[in-house]
Design an enzyme around this catalytic site. Sequence first.
Site, PDB file in Angstrom:
ATOM      1  N   ASP A 141      74.382  76.339  89.375  1.00 11.62           N
ATOM      2  CA  ASP A 141      75.354  77.764  89.430  1.00 11.62           C
ATOM      3  C   ASP A 141      76.367  77.783  90.133  1.00 11.62           C
ATOM      4  O   ASP A 141      76.363  78.870  91.096  1.00 11.62           O
ATOM      5  CB  ASP A 141      73.684  78.234  90.658  1.00 11.62           C
ATOM      6  CG  ASP A 141      74.282  79.705  90.057  1.00 11.62           C
ATOM      7  OD1 ASP A 141      73.735  80.504  90.983  1.00 11.62           O
ATOM      8  OD2 ASP A 141      74.428  80.430  89.281  1.00 11.62           O
ATOM      9  N   LYS A 144      81.772  77.462  87.261  1.00  6.11           N
ATOM     10  CA  LYS A 144      81.033  76.635  85.851  1.00  6.11           C
ATOM     11  C   LYS A 144      81.900  75.784  85.250  1.00  6.11           C
ATOM     12  O   LYS A 144      81.488  75.071  84.904  1.00  6.11           O
ATOM     13  CB  LYS A 144      81.405  78.202  84.713  1.00  6.11           C
ATOM     14  CG  LYS A 144      80.978  79.653  85.923  1.00  6.11           C
ATOM     15  CD  LYS A 144      79.241  79.342  86.407  1.00  6.11           C
ATOM     16  CE  LYS A 144      78.614  80.229  86.948  1.00  6.11           C
ATOM     17  NZ  LYS A 144      77.720  80.082  88.135  1.00  6.11           N
ATOM     18  N   ASP A 169      72.892  77.941  85.148  1.00  2.42           N
ATOM     19  CA  ASP A 169      72.104  79.510  84.935  1.00  2.42           C
ATOM     20  C   ASP A 169      73.479  80.084  84.357  1.00  2.42           C
ATOM     21  O   ASP A 169      75.038  80.053  84.505  1.00  2.42           O
ATOM     22  CB  ASP A 169      72.463  80.082  86.646  1.00  2.42           C
ATOM     23  CG  ASP A 169      72.592  81.262  86.785  1.00  2.42           C
ATOM     24  OD1 ASP A 169      72.612  82.021  87.393  1.00  2.42           O
ATOM     25  OD2 ASP A 169      71.711  82.108  85.945  1.00  2.42           O
ATOM     26  N   ASN A 170      73.720  81.022  84.364  1.00  7.18           N
ATOM     27  CA  ASN A 170      75.090  81.871  83.641  1.00  7.18           C
ATOM     28  C   ASN A 170      75.804  81.254  82.664  1.00  7.18           C
ATOM     29  O   ASN A 170      76.866  80.797  82.534  1.00  7.18           O
ATOM     30  CB  ASN A 170      76.321  81.809  85.251  1.00  7.18           C
ATOM     31  CG  ASN A 170      75.957  82.569  86.061  1.00  7.18           C
ATOM     32  OD1 ASN A 170      75.414  81.734  87.164  1.00  7.18           O
ATOM     33  ND2 ASN A 170      75.015  83.652  85.653  1.00  7.18           N
ATOM     34  N   GLU A 199      71.827  89.003  86.610  1.00  6.42           N
ATOM     35  CA  GLU A 199      70.652  89.659  86.902  1.00  6.42           C
ATOM     36  C   GLU A 199      71.246  90.864  87.377  1.00  6.42           C
ATOM     37  O   GLU A 199      72.254  91.377  87.489  1.00  6.42           O
ATOM     38  CB  GLU A 199      71.047  89.055  88.814  1.00  6.42           C
ATOM     39  CG  GLU A 199      73.228  88.529  88.580  1.00  6.42           C
ATOM     40  CD  GLU A 199      72.795  86.755  88.702  1.00  6.42           C
ATOM     41  OE1 GLU A 199      72.942  86.816  87.327  1.00  6.42           O
ATOM     42  OE2 GLU A 199      73.872  86.397  88.951  1.00  6.42           O
TER      43      GLU A 199
HETATM   44  O1  LIG Z   1      81.116  82.523  89.684  1.00  3.02           O
HETATM   45  C1  LIG Z   1      79.747  82.351  89.677  1.00  3.02           C
HETATM   46  N1  LIG Z   1      78.778  81.630  90.755  1.00  3.02           N
HETATM   47  C2  LIG Z   1      79.927  80.609  91.733  1.00  3.02           C
HETATM   48  C3  LIG Z   1      79.916  81.495  92.120  1.00  3.02           C
HETATM   49  C4  LIG Z   1      80.913  80.440  93.175  1.00  3.02           C
HETATM   50  C5  LIG Z   1      80.807  79.090  93.116  1.00  3.02           C
HETATM   51  C6  LIG Z   1      81.153  78.508  95.185  1.00  3.02           C
HETATM   52  N2  LIG Z   1      81.261  77.147  94.769  1.00  3.02           N
HETATM   53  C7  LIG Z   1      79.803  76.408  95.648  1.00  3.02           C
HETATM   54  C8  LIG Z   1      80.276  75.412  95.413  1.00  3.02           C
HETATM   55  N3  LIG Z   1      80.892  74.804  94.589  1.00  3.02           N
HETATM   56  C9  LIG Z   1      81.787  75.406  94.719  1.00  3.02           C
HETATM   57  C10 LIG Z   1      78.533  83.515  89.723  1.00  3.02           C
HETATM   58  C11 LIG Z   1      78.642  84.290  88.614  1.00  3.02           C
HETATM   59  C12 LIG Z   1      78.725  85.409  88.342  1.00  3.02           C
HETATM   60  C13 LIG Z   1      79.203  86.928  88.050  1.00  3.02           C
HETATM   61  C14 LIG Z   1      78.563  87.621  86.295  1.00  3.02           C
HETATM   62  C15 LIG Z   1      79.361  88.661  86.371  1.00  3.02           C
HETATM   63  C16 LIG Z   1      80.131  89.304  86.347  1.00  3.02           C
HETATM   64  F1  LIG Z   1      80.939  90.368  86.493  1.00  3.02           F
HETATM   65  C17 LIG Z   1      80.555  88.089  87.936  1.00  3.02           C
HETATM   66  C18 LIG Z   1      80.235  87.496  88.338  1.00  3.02           C
HETATM   67  C19 LIG Z   1      76.901  85.703  87.725  1.00  3.02           C
HETATM   68  C20 LIG Z   1      76.901  84.850  88.480  1.00  3.02           C
HETATM   69  O2  LIG Z   1      75.244  84.126  88.430  1.00  3.02           O
HETATM   70  C21 LIG Z   1      76.898  82.966  89.525  1.00  3.02           C
HETATM   71  O3  LIG Z   1      76.015  82.353  89.047  1.00  3.02           O
HETATM   72 MG   LIG Z   2      74.400  82.117  88.956  1.00  2.00          MG
END
Ligand SMILES: O=C(NCCCCCn1ccnc1)c1cc(-c2ccc(F)cc2)cc(O)c1O
Ligand SMILES: [Mg+2]
Length: 214
Positions: A141, A144, A169-170, A199
């Site tokens: 998660d 991506k 996820d996603n 979500e």
């Molecule tokens: O980017 C996401 N997650 C990664 C966050 C940073 C991870 C940092 N990290 C941690 C460890 N190594 C690196 C994410 C984005 C969205 C989303 C969906 C639609 C929208 F319009 C905007 C955003 C929905 C999710 O469910 C997500 O998980």
């Molecule tokens: Mg997610």
Amino acid sequence: FALLKNTRMLKAVQKNATKGDPESVISAIDYYCRHKEWAMNVGDEKGLILDSVLTEVNPSTALELGTYCGYSTVRIARLLSPGSKLITVEFNPAFAAVARQIIAYAGLQDKVTLVEGPSGDLIPKMKARFGIKSFDFVFLDHWKDRYVPDTKLLEDCGLVSEGSVLLADNVICPGAPEYLKYVRNSPRYESRYYKSNLEYTKVEDGLEKSVFLG
Ligand SMILES: O=C(NCCCCCn1ccnc1)c1cc(-c2ccc(F)cc2)cc(O)c1O
Ligand SMILES: [Mg+2]
């Protein structure tokens, strides 16, 4: 502003949830994100799929890539059997700081090890640092575009074995097209898509469950 959002979410948990009660922490975050400020937690709808896959796998060692505020960390840790462990990786220190407090508020800190840093650097150190043989369950998660390289890294480090389950996820929104190609075309994975929604929205998203065949 985004960082402040996470502290507002933490405040909402401290105000509305009961200390030591994971279900109330989950509900407080879902309420806040549905009615006040959207946030990128896996959420209640996809959360039910996560719960059911987790209950089926019943992992003794689990890995989460992408802690964020700890919502899915709490969802996973609350379902672990006694003695089972969850390692969760977060790159962003501000997210990690909030997550630690939310995990502790839920009373799950003894089941969870939160590690800060880049997953690509941390994964090769997992065996030595935590005495992990292999992960029974991995929840992807985080960024991506890291799903494929980190999955390959888990394979190369011998951190997945026959029967290990990856849940991503996603895979639709924001999307992880290379990852879907990778796990769906590889003879080493048995993959299945669980259709759901992004979500707190009506936008389509889903989870991909992939069983490593060894
Ligand atoms: O980017 C996401 N997650 C990664 C966050 C940073 C991870 C940092 N990290 C941690 C460890 N190594 C690196 C994410 C984005 C969205 C989303 C969906 C639609 C929208 F319009 C905007 C955003 C929905 C999710 O469910 C997500 O998980
Ligand atoms: Mg997610």
